[in-house]
Design a protein around this motif. Structure first.
Motif, short mmCIF file in Angstrom:
data_model
loop_
_atom_site.label_atom_id
_atom_site.label_comp_id
_atom_site.label_asym_id
_atom_site.label_seq_id
_atom_site.Cartn_x
_atom_site.Cartn_y
_atom_site.Cartn_z
N VAL A 238 41.27 59.36 37.73
CA VAL A 238 41.42 58.36 38.80
C VAL A 238 40.28 57.36 38.72
O VAL A 238 39.12 57.73 38.48
CB VAL A 238 41.42 59.04 40.20
CG1 VAL A 238 41.52 57.99 41.31
CG2 VAL A 238 42.55 60.05 40.32
N GLU A 239 40.62 56.06 38.90
CA GLU A 239 39.59 55.03 38.99
C GLU A 239 40.14 53.80 39.70
O GLU A 239 41.33 53.74 40.01
CB GLU A 239 39.07 54.67 37.60
CG GLU A 239 40.10 54.05 36.67
CD GLU A 239 39.48 53.67 35.33
OE1 GLU A 239 38.89 52.57 35.28
OE2 GLU A 239 39.61 54.45 34.37
N LYS A 240 39.29 52.85 39.93
CA LYS A 240 39.71 51.60 40.58
C LYS A 240 40.59 50.80 39.63
O LYS A 240 40.49 50.91 38.42
CB LYS A 240 38.50 50.78 40.99
CG LYS A 240 37.76 51.32 42.21
CD LYS A 240 36.66 50.36 42.65
CE LYS A 240 36.01 50.84 43.93
NZ LYS A 240 34.96 49.90 44.40
N PHE A 241 41.45 49.98 40.22
CA PHE A 241 42.31 49.13 39.40
C PHE A 241 42.17 47.67 39.84
O PHE A 241 41.66 47.36 40.92
CB PHE A 241 43.77 49.57 39.47
CG PHE A 241 44.45 49.31 40.78
CD1 PHE A 241 45.00 48.06 41.07
CD2 PHE A 241 44.57 50.31 41.74
CE1 PHE A 241 45.64 47.82 42.28
CE2 PHE A 241 45.20 50.08 42.94
CZ PHE A 241 45.73 48.84 43.21
N THR A 242 42.66 46.80 38.98
CA THR A 242 42.71 45.37 39.30
C THR A 242 44.09 44.85 38.92
O THR A 242 44.81 45.48 38.13
CB THR A 242 41.62 44.60 38.55
OG1 THR A 242 41.62 43.24 39.00
CG2 THR A 242 41.85 44.63 37.05
N GLU A 243 44.45 43.71 39.46
CA GLU A 243 45.74 43.11 39.12
C GLU A 243 45.54 42.14 37.95
O GLU A 243 44.59 41.36 37.93
CB GLU A 243 46.32 42.37 40.32
CG GLU A 243 47.72 41.83 40.09
CD GLU A 243 48.30 41.18 41.33
OE1 GLU A 243 49.00 41.88 42.08
OE2 GLU A 243 48.03 39.98 41.54
N ALA A 244 46.43 42.24 36.98
CA ALA A 244 46.32 41.39 35.79
C ALA A 244 47.62 40.65 35.55
O ALA A 244 48.70 41.16 35.89
CB ALA A 244 45.97 42.25 34.57
N THR A 245 47.53 39.47 34.98
CA THR A 245 48.71 38.68 34.60
C THR A 245 48.52 38.18 33.17
O THR A 245 47.40 37.83 32.77
CB THR A 245 48.92 37.49 35.54
OG1 THR A 245 47.75 36.66 35.51
CG2 THR A 245 49.19 37.94 36.96
N PHE A 246 49.62 38.15 32.41
CA PHE A 246 49.56 37.65 31.03
C PHE A 246 50.99 37.37 30.59
O PHE A 246 51.97 37.75 31.24
CB PHE A 246 48.88 38.66 30.10
CG PHE A 246 49.57 39.98 30.02
CD1 PHE A 246 50.49 40.25 29.02
CD2 PHE A 246 49.32 40.96 30.98
CE1 PHE A 246 51.13 41.46 28.96
CE2 PHE A 246 49.96 42.18 30.92
CZ PHE A 246 50.88 42.44 29.91
N SER A 247 51.12 36.68 29.47
CA SER A 247 52.44 36.35 28.92
C SER A 247 52.74 37.23 27.73
O SER A 247 51.82 37.69 27.02
CB SER A 247 52.51 34.89 28.52
OG SER A 247 51.57 34.61 27.49
#
Length: 332
Positions: A238-247
């Motif tokens: 378990v760890e922290k997450f972030t939101e990512a965007t890419f093509s």
């Protein structure tokens, strides 16, 4: 004057109450003694009665196990004295009768490989030899015991822990759950072993996780089945997450060799949650986006559905746009 009379009256009542209590104590004492003497006298009588005896079967045929539970008790009609009956009630549960199936072999039904039986007559000598000398065996019930035997089987099956997990805000499972050992050898009746695809654990509930958790998981028992281990160790990263965007570019599957398919647009935009430790590895290689040429006949107009598959297990809550793209077909 009145006070003296009351005091004298109270003293008389107290003396009478004390004498009454003394008589009750004496009466109770002699009643208990009489009851004990009566009971001891009854223990000297001879009785013809039925008793339940615990029984244990040993040395089943090599490579065979019982399907279901063998009998745990036998009912026997015996003749004995009260003292012996009392001793039986005190020690029978801790000293069961042992039926050795090497000395008293099972009898097999004709035209059956798995059905066996024992008769009370066949058991009589084995049982009588284990009874106390002052217990005279008259009969055994039931008169026939039935058994179903099958081959002993062993197999290795995977473990599937029963997990109920929740995560604190901005936290997620960052990698596959590891189980040690991840598979267990089971043994038991072949008819049962063949039906077991996996072993499940007892439920584990972990709430609001913020860091990697480790937990022992006890495997849920299965009647008549033995496990090489009774519990496994489970690790939930378990760890922290972030939101990512890419093509991500769109591939084309099942394209005929003499056809060229033009897509507009040629890429999809993907949004997902990803653990912080994997953020630097994120890219188009983490997803597969494609259209299937064989689905064109079912498409509406000149648009075709885009499919996406995450290729990394640490990716969660993903979405993408557009869901459909325009296409043009050119023959080569």
């Amino acid at each position: 004057m009145d006070t003296n009379l009351l005091r004298q009256f109270g003293e008389v009542l107290t003396r009478k109450k004390a004498k009454l209590n003394q008589r009750i104590v004496i009466f109770t004492f002699f009643l208990v003694v009489a009851t004990i003497l009566w009971y001891l006298n009854k223990l000297g009588y001879e009785y013809d009665t039925e008793l339940a005896f615990p029984v244990r079967f040993e040395n089943f045929p090599n490579g065979k196990v019982v399907v279901g539970e063998p009998p745990h008790h036998l009912s026997m009609r015996v003749k004995t004295y009260g003292y012996t009956l009392l001793k039986h009630k005190l020690v029978a549960s801790i000293s069961p009768l042992v039926i050795d199936l090497e000395r008293t072999p099972l009898l097999q039904f004709k035209r059956s490989d798995s059905k066996f039986f024992l008769t009370a007559a066949g058991l009589r000598s084995s049982i009588a030899s284990q009874l106390r000398g002052d217990l005279q065996l008259i009969s055994v019930h039931p008169d026939t015991l039935f058994f179903e035997l099958t081959s002993l089987a062993n197999r290795k099956v995977p473990v599937k822990p029963d997990l109920r997990l929740s995560f604190e805000k901005q936290h997620m499972q960052s990698a596959p759950i590891s189980i040690e050992p991840d598979s267990v050898v089971i043994s038991g009746p072949k008819t049962i072993i063949d039906t077991i695809a996996a072993l499940h654990s007892q439920e584990i509930r972990l709430d609001k996780l913020t860091s990697t958790a480790e937990q022992s998981a006890v495997l849920s028992p299965i009647p008549q089945v033995a496990f090489s281990v009774r519990k496994v160790e489970v690790r939930i990263p378990v760890e922290k997450f972030t939101e990512a965007t890419f093509s991500c570019p769109i591939d084309i599957k099942n394209l005929p060799p003499n056809i060229r398919l033009i897509l507009l647009p040629r890429t999809v935009n993907i949004k997902c949650n990803i653990p912080l430790s994997h953020y630097s590895t994120l890219g188009s290689g983490c997803f597969e986006a494609y259209v299937d040429f064989n689905s064109i006949d079912n498409s509406l107009g000149n648009t075709i559905r885009v499919h996406t598959i995450p290729k990394k297990e640490f990716i969660s809550n993903f979405d993408f746009e557009p869901k459909f793209v325009e296409f043009f077909i050119e023959k080569m």
